[in-house]
Each structure stands twice: as C-alpha cells, then as structure tokens.
Design an enzyme around this catalytic site. Structure first.
Site, PDB file in Angstrom:
ATOM      1  NE  ARG A  78     -12.492   9.034 -27.287  1.00 34.56           N
ATOM      2  CZ  ARG A  78     -13.175   8.459 -28.265  1.00 34.56           C
ATOM      3  NH1 ARG A  78     -12.781   8.618 -29.528  1.00 34.56           N
ATOM      4  NH2 ARG A  78     -14.242   7.744 -28.008  1.00 34.56           N
TER       5      ARG A  78
ATOM      6  CG  LEU B 146      -8.552  16.509 -35.383  1.00 28.61           C
ATOM      7  CD1 LEU B 146      -9.229  17.879 -35.313  1.00 28.61           C
ATOM      8  CD2 LEU B 146      -7.675  16.296 -34.161  1.00 28.61           C
ATOM      9  CG  ASP B 147     -11.090  10.346 -32.300  1.00 25.91           C
ATOM     10  OD1 ASP B 147     -10.467   9.675 -33.145  1.00 25.91           O
ATOM     11  OD2 ASP B 147     -10.901  10.268 -31.077  1.00 25.91           O
ATOM     12  CE  LYS B 148     -20.131  11.638 -37.095  1.00 21.04           C
ATOM     13  NZ  LYS B 148     -21.212  10.627 -37.231  1.00 21.04           N
TER      14      LYS B 148
END
Length: 301
Positions: A242, A142-144
């Site tokens: 996104r 998962l992205d930060k």
C-alpha cells in the site's frame, strides 16, 4: 402420483431439506427450490453459510451436486451453531498447517471491537471439533480488507519454525493490486525503509533508519483509469504494498489512508494470489493460488 423419493420438507428447527435427484450446480438448484426468493436473497443464504450438503457447509455457487445428496437450508441461527467458516474457505489442511482463501472484510485476529468473527477464532473452533485440545497459531497476517491465500500453524513448534525461517521456506508470495491510473512502467522495483507514525500510518524514508522494504511489480493490464499490477514481496513489512504503490503515484483502489481517490469496487484492491512454501515437516514444496477477484478484472477490461 407423489414421488416417494422426494424428501423435501421442513424440520422442527426450521431447516429446509431437499433431495437431489439429478446432477447439477448448487445455485441453480436452490433457485429452483426457493422460487419464492430473489436471486440475491438465495446468494446471500449461500454466502452466510446457511447451506449444507449432506454433512458439510457449502458456499460455492457452482458446487457440483450429485443425485442422492441432501441439500439443507439452515436458519441463520442454526448456521452459526454449526460453527460454519464464514468469510473464508480452507484450501489445504494436514496435521501441521492450514491454508485458507480469506475474503476481504474478515479480520485475521481479534480486535477490541470484534472477538469472534475472525479467521483465527473460526479456525480454532474448526480444529477443536476434532479434539478440544487442538489449537491454531498465527504465522503471518493479511489486512482485514485484503483477500487471498494465508497460512496458519497447528502447533507452537511449527509456527516458530516457519517464522524463524520465513525467508528460506517461503518461495513465493505474489499479490495483485488494482491501483489508480495508468502505470507507465511495465515493471520495476521499489526500495525504501518504512517507519510507523503515531497514528499507525506507515511511510517511506531513505536514510535507512527504519525497516527495509523491497517490492517488485509488473503491470499486467491497464487502461486510463486503473492498472492491474502483479506484486512480489522480497520483504514482508506492514502495509508495504500500500505504501509503495502510493509512493509510485498509483495508490491501491479503495485505500483512502494512502491517498486513493476512488472506491469503485467497494473494498481494498489488494489480493494475495499465490503463496508457495516448503512444508515445515516434510520439506515438500507446496503452492496455493486464489483466483483474482472478478471486480479487479472488470475494471481493466
């Protein structure tokens, strides 16, 4: 007359110990015991992993206390030595996998700037407390700034099995995205091929010379300013949601990289809500859920 059952006091290390005498929730208990501190200060102590209930670190504000338990407030340095899990909670653990609920702001793996404060490093320390030879393996990321459910493997064999059979073994990956503007379509599917630029920004193309990305979405709630959208991934490409939300004309809140103009919740408006998969060893169908952040829901009231 002094109550001999109370063992409130300060240890040599600076740890404060309080005996629980009647059932209740953790935050109100701490506010009562630490009356010289502000509510925000006490919440911060909890968030940083400085509160221990008997033999485990606890960060939940509403954790139910029972009479007879000991609540310890550790100094920050002591809490770090305790190898607390900061920025995540374990939802499930067995001999093969660990499933966590990751907070926004926590890296999955190390970067050049940050080596230790990552999900992988903390979980590695967690399993090595049982056996120094234990290890953790990254299955997906998962992205930060994305919060929610993610899974790690406890062996190379399990990692490989999950990655090699990801499409068959993972039955559901549902995200929620807080996006800018009113999404007029109640539901839809976005399909494109993704490429990565030299500046590491993903973008859509339609000539099939890239990685196929398919995203299904459904509007859950909306007003003029924001929409809460439930998203299901048919493919799992880097920054897929996104990019596709931006393509739709409704970038994810806080996502300046992909065109967002607002950051009213102080984080990226993306959360991994559900992960359901077949257990790599037993074959049992498991489903894990992480509640939608209140900051998302407050914007679409």
């Amino acid at each position: 007359m002094a109550d001999k059952r109370r063992t409130n006091g300060q240890s040599r290390s600076g740890t404060l110990n309080f005996k629980v005498e009647e059932a209740g929730e953790l935050l109100p208990f701490l506010l009562q015991k630490l009356e010289n501190r502000s509510r925000n200060s006490v919440k911060s102590i909890l968030t940083r992993g400085q509160v221990k209930i008997d033999d485990h670190i606890e960060t939940k504000h509403n954790y139910p206390l029972k009479a007879g338990q000991t609540v310890s407030v550790l100094k920050n340095k002591v809490a770090v030595k305790e190898s607390t899990l900061i920025g995540m909670t374990i939802l499930y653990e067995d001999d093969s996998v660990i499933v966590i609920n990751k907070d926004a702001g926590l890296l999955t793996i190390a970067t050049e700037k940050e080596k230790r404060q990552t999900a992988l490093h903390q979980l590695m320390e967690h399993v090595r407390r049982q056996n120094p030879l234990n290890r953790i393996f990254v299955v997906h990321r998962l992205d930060k700034e994305t919060s929610g459910v993610m899974m790690f493997a406890k062996s190379e064999k399990v990692k490989r099995k999950l990655q090699d059979n990801w499409k068959d073994m993972v039955k559901e990956r549902t995200y929620v995205a807080l996006v800018e503007g009113y999404v007029t379509q109640s539901e839809g599917t976005i399909k494109s091929w993704l490429r990565e630029s030299k500046t590491h920004k993903m973008y859509s193309i339609q000539d099939r010379d890239g990685q196929l990305a398919i995203t299904r979405f459904r509007r859950v709630k909306a007003n003029k300013q924001f929409s809460l959208v439930e998203v299901q991934l048919e493919t799992g490409r880097k920054n897929q949601i996104r990019v596709h939300m931006s393509d739709l004309g409704h970038p994810v809140v806080g996502d300046k990289k992909y065109g967002a103009k607002t950051n009213e919740i102080g984080r990226l408006g993306l959360h991994a809500k559900i992960l359901s998969f077949e257990h790599p060893i037993t074959g049992q169908l498991l489903l894990f859920r992480a509640d939608v952040p209140k900051s998302f829901l407050n914007k679409v009231k």
